[in-house]
Design a protein around this motif. Structure first.
Motif, PDB file in Angstrom:
ATOM      1  N   UNK A 195       0.823  -1.197   0.000  1.00 10.68           N
ATOM      2  CA  UNK A 195       0.000   0.000   0.000  1.00 10.68           C
ATOM      3  C   UNK A 195       0.867   1.262   0.000  1.00 10.68           C
ATOM      4  N   UNK A 196       0.560   2.170  -0.950  1.00  7.82           N
ATOM      5  CA  UNK A 196       1.267   3.442  -1.053  1.00  7.82           C
ATOM      6  C   UNK A 196       0.290   4.554  -0.674  1.00  7.82           C
ATOM      7  N   UNK A 197       0.645   5.327   0.351  1.00  6.76           N
ATOM      8  CA  UNK A 197      -0.230   6.404   0.811  1.00  6.76           C
ATOM      9  C   UNK A 197       0.132   7.763   0.235  1.00  6.76           C
ATOM     10  N   UNK A 198       1.411   7.963  -0.065  1.00  8.36           N
ATOM     11  CA  UNK A 198       1.860   9.287  -0.503  1.00  8.36           C
ATOM     12  C   UNK A 198       3.022   9.151  -1.483  1.00  8.36           C
ATOM     13  N   UNK A 199       3.057  10.050  -2.475  1.00 10.63           N
ATOM     14  CA  UNK A 199       4.148  10.126  -3.443  1.00 10.63           C
ATOM     15  C   UNK A 199       4.724  11.534  -3.372  1.00 10.63           C
ATOM     16  N   UNK A 200       5.991  11.619  -2.977  1.00  5.41           N
ATOM     17  CA  UNK A 200       6.655  12.921  -2.830  1.00  5.41           C
ATOM     18  C   UNK A 200       7.550  13.149  -4.054  1.00  5.41           C
ATOM     19  N   UNK A 201       7.145  14.128  -4.886  1.00 10.89           N
ATOM     20  CA  UNK A 201       7.877  14.427  -6.118  1.00 10.89           C
ATOM     21  C   UNK A 201       8.609  15.762  -6.036  1.00 10.89           C
ATOM     22  N   UNK A 202       8.807  16.288  -4.847  1.00 14.84           N
ATOM     23  CA  UNK A 202       9.410  17.609  -4.708  1.00 14.84           C
ATOM     24  C   UNK A 202      10.874  17.634  -5.137  1.00 14.84           C
ATOM     25  N   UNK A 203      11.577  16.553  -4.881  1.00 12.83           N
ATOM     26  CA  UNK A 203      12.987  16.475  -5.251  1.00 12.83           C
ATOM     27  C   UNK A 203      13.102  15.749  -6.587  1.00 12.83           C
ATOM     28  N   UNK A 204      13.502  16.441  -7.670  1.00  9.08           N
ATOM     29  CA  UNK A 204      13.569  15.787  -8.982  1.00  9.08           C
ATOM     30  C   UNK A 204      14.610  14.687  -9.061  1.00  9.08           C
ATOM     31  N   UNK A 205      15.544  14.633  -8.083  1.00  9.42           N
ATOM     32  CA  UNK A 205      16.580  13.599  -8.100  1.00  9.42           C
ATOM     33  C   UNK A 205      16.240  12.421  -7.179  1.00  9.42           C
ATOM     34  N   UNK A 206      15.112  12.523  -6.462  1.00  5.90           N
ATOM     35  CA  UNK A 206      14.763  11.431  -5.554  1.00  5.90           C
ATOM     36  C   UNK A 206      13.253  11.382  -5.327  1.00  5.90           C
ATOM     37  N   UNK A 245       9.168   1.734  13.384  1.00  7.67           N
ATOM     38  CA  UNK A 245      10.156   2.612  13.992  1.00  7.67           C
ATOM     39  C   UNK A 245      11.585   2.193  13.727  1.00  7.67           C
ATOM     40  N   UNK A 246      11.804   0.926  13.423  1.00  8.07           N
ATOM     41  CA  UNK A 246      13.152   0.431  13.182  1.00  8.07           C
ATOM     42  C   UNK A 246      13.678   0.784  11.784  1.00  8.07           C
ATOM     43  N   UNK A 247      12.778   0.905  10.803  1.00  6.52           N
ATOM     44  CA  UNK A 247      13.186   1.171   9.420  1.00  6.52           C
ATOM     45  C   UNK A 247      13.084   2.671   9.150  1.00  6.52           C
ATOM     46  N   UNK A 248      14.215   3.269   8.812  1.00  2.83           N
ATOM     47  CA  UNK A 248      14.212   4.699   8.501  1.00  2.83           C
ATOM     48  C   UNK A 248      13.733   4.932   7.063  1.00  2.83           C
ATOM     49  N   UNK A 249      14.314   4.193   6.123  1.00  2.00           N
ATOM     50  CA  UNK A 249      13.835   4.236   4.743  1.00  2.00           C
ATOM     51  C   UNK A 249      14.407   3.053   3.974  1.00  2.00           C
ATOM     52  N   UNK A 250      13.789   2.745   2.870  1.00  2.00           N
ATOM     53  CA  UNK A 250      14.244   1.690   1.964  1.00  2.00           C
ATOM     54  C   UNK A 250      14.776   2.363   0.703  1.00  2.00           C
ATOM     55  N   UNK A 251      15.974   1.990   0.301  1.00  2.00           N
ATOM     56  CA  UNK A 251      16.623   2.585  -0.869  1.00  2.00           C
ATOM     57  C   UNK A 251      16.527   1.615  -2.049  1.00  2.00           C
ATOM     58  N   UNK A 252      15.733   2.010  -3.058  1.00  2.00           N
ATOM     59  CA  UNK A 252      15.576   1.175  -4.257  1.00  2.00           C
ATOM     60  C   UNK A 252      16.074   1.898  -5.508  1.00  2.00           C
ATOM     61  N   UNK A 253      17.024   2.800  -5.322  1.00  2.00           N
ATOM     62  CA  UNK A 253      17.568   3.509  -6.478  1.00  2.00           C
ATOM     63  C   UNK A 253      18.178   2.527  -7.473  1.00  2.00           C
ATOM     64  N   UNK A 254      18.784   1.488  -6.933  1.00  2.00           N
ATOM     65  CA  UNK A 254      19.264   0.387  -7.764  1.00  2.00           C
ATOM     66  C   UNK A 254      18.438  -0.841  -7.408  1.00  2.00           C
ATOM     67  N   UNK A 255      17.426  -1.183  -8.205  1.00  2.00           N
ATOM     68  CA  UNK A 255      16.530  -2.290  -7.831  1.00  2.00           C
ATOM     69  C   UNK A 255      17.242  -3.631  -7.737  1.00  2.00           C
ATOM     70  N   UNK A 256      18.433  -3.752  -8.324  1.00  2.00           N
ATOM     71  CA  UNK A 256      19.171  -5.009  -8.243  1.00  2.00           C
ATOM     72  C   UNK A 256      19.930  -5.140  -6.921  1.00  2.00           C
ATOM     73  N   UNK A 257      20.061  -4.011  -6.206  1.00  2.00           N
ATOM     74  CA  UNK A 257      20.778  -4.043  -4.931  1.00  2.00           C
ATOM     75  C   UNK A 257      20.067  -3.142  -3.923  1.00  2.00           C
ATOM     76  N   UNK A 258      18.886  -3.549  -3.436  1.00  2.00           N
ATOM     77  CA  UNK A 258      18.123  -2.724  -2.496  1.00  2.00           C
ATOM     78  C   UNK A 258      18.816  -2.615  -1.146  1.00  2.00           C
ATOM     79  N   UNK A 259      18.638  -1.465  -0.504  1.00  2.00           N
ATOM     80  CA  UNK A 259      19.215  -1.206   0.814  1.00  2.00           C
ATOM     81  C   UNK A 259      18.124  -0.779   1.787  1.00  2.00           C
ATOM     82  N   UNK A 260      18.320  -1.093   3.058  1.00  2.00           N
ATOM     83  CA  UNK A 260      17.399  -0.670   4.103  1.00  2.00           C
ATOM     84  C   UNK A 260      18.185   0.113   5.149  1.00  2.00           C
ATOM     85  N   UNK A 261      17.796   1.346   5.360  1.00  2.00           N
ATOM     86  CA  UNK A 261      18.440   2.188   6.385  1.00  2.00           C
ATOM     87  C   UNK A 261      17.713   1.958   7.711  1.00  2.00           C
TER      88      UNK A 261
END
Length: 277
Positions: A195-206, A245-261
């Motif tokens: 489920x996606x509640x919000x899409x933030x497009x303010x930063x064109x690079x992220x 609370x444990x997950x700050x964000x999930x990084x999927x910039x490279x879908x072949x190598x996802x990261x979890x902060x």
């Protein structure tokens, strides 16, 4: 020799007479044709100006709408028509163009109906799929977005549809920042099991998604959007292993190598991708 000359002159005289009769017949036919066309046109004009071919009341307008977001009364209130009015003086294309200028209407077709006299109006409504929030000039503008990326003012929509529920999905940022990839992004989001509640497009690079797993960073929007959303779906088991609370964000910039902060620490994950995907 004289007999041959005499016969030739007689033949020529008969031919001239025959041509003269043919010309006379053509003239007579042309006159009759003119009278027939004039009479038919006059008859049609007489029929057209009869009171029966008048648009006298809104009940003579048949509304056809697939989505039914707009009631018949609401759509009729958008028509610029006066009553009574000759059905032949009404320009269906002009009415259709005026309706398409409404932000809640995507397409409109208007046709005359002869029996019984009236109008048939078919409209395709814009169905909002997201609420937009744009910041600029020290103010916030709220609007709505449909699946194709068309934007409409919130006030205009709610004035025409006061009882309709607004979409749950929220989009933050200027429409020009996401219009080029909105259709692809929306298609991927609505088919995702996450489920996606919000899409933030303010930063064109992220591009950032606010999901049930937490914030997801997608980087610069591009053709990999569908693949990124697909990988996000494979990370759904994270919801059972960690709390929000444990997950700050999930990084999927490279879908072949996802990261979890996770609380100052980056944990690299390699999701198991099903063979049938």
């Amino acid at each position: 020799m004289a007999g041959i000359i005499s016969v030739s002159r007689t033949d020529l005289a008969q031919r001239r007479q025959k041509l003269r009769r043919q010309r006379q017949m053509k003239i007579i036919q042309a006159i009759w044709r003119t009278f027939a066309i004039t009479g038919l046109a006059g008859g049609l004009l007489w029929v057209a100006i009869q009171p029966v071919w008048m648009l006298k009341a809104p009940k003579q307008i048949v509304m056809k709408s697939g989505n039914k977001l707009l009631s018949d009364q609401t759509t009729q209130s958008l028509l610029v028509l006066s009553y009574p009015q000759s059905l032949w003086r009404i320009e269906p294309s002009a009415i259709a163009n005026s309706l398409k200028k409404q932000p809640t209407i995507a397409q409109a077709i208007v046709r005359r109906r002869l029996f019984p006299p009236g109008l048939i109006i078919e409209i395709q409504e814009r169905v909002p799929v997201a609420v937009t929030q744009t910041r600029g000039n020290n103010k916030v503008t709220i609007g709505l977005l449909d699946a194709s990326g068309a934007w409409m003012p919130l006030e205009k929509y709610t004035s025409l549809n006061p009882t309709k529920k607004l979409p749950n999905l929220r989009v933050i940022g200027s429409p020009k920042q996401y219009c080029s990839y909105w259709t692809q992004l929306h298609e991927a989001v609505i088919h995702s099991p996450i489920k996606v509640m919000e899409i933030d497009c303010q930063n064109p690079t992220n591009l950032i998604l606010k999901t049930e797993l937490g914030n997801v960073h997608l980087g610069v929007p591009g053709p990999q959007l569908s693949e990124q959303i697909k990988v996000l779906a494979q990370m759904r088991p994270l919801a059972t292993k960690f709390n929000s609370g444990q997950i700050e964000y999930i990084d999927l910039k490279n879908p072949e190598s996802p990261l979890v902060q996770m609380n100052q620490k980056v944990q690299k994950l390699t999701p198991k991708i099903p063979k049938n995907i």
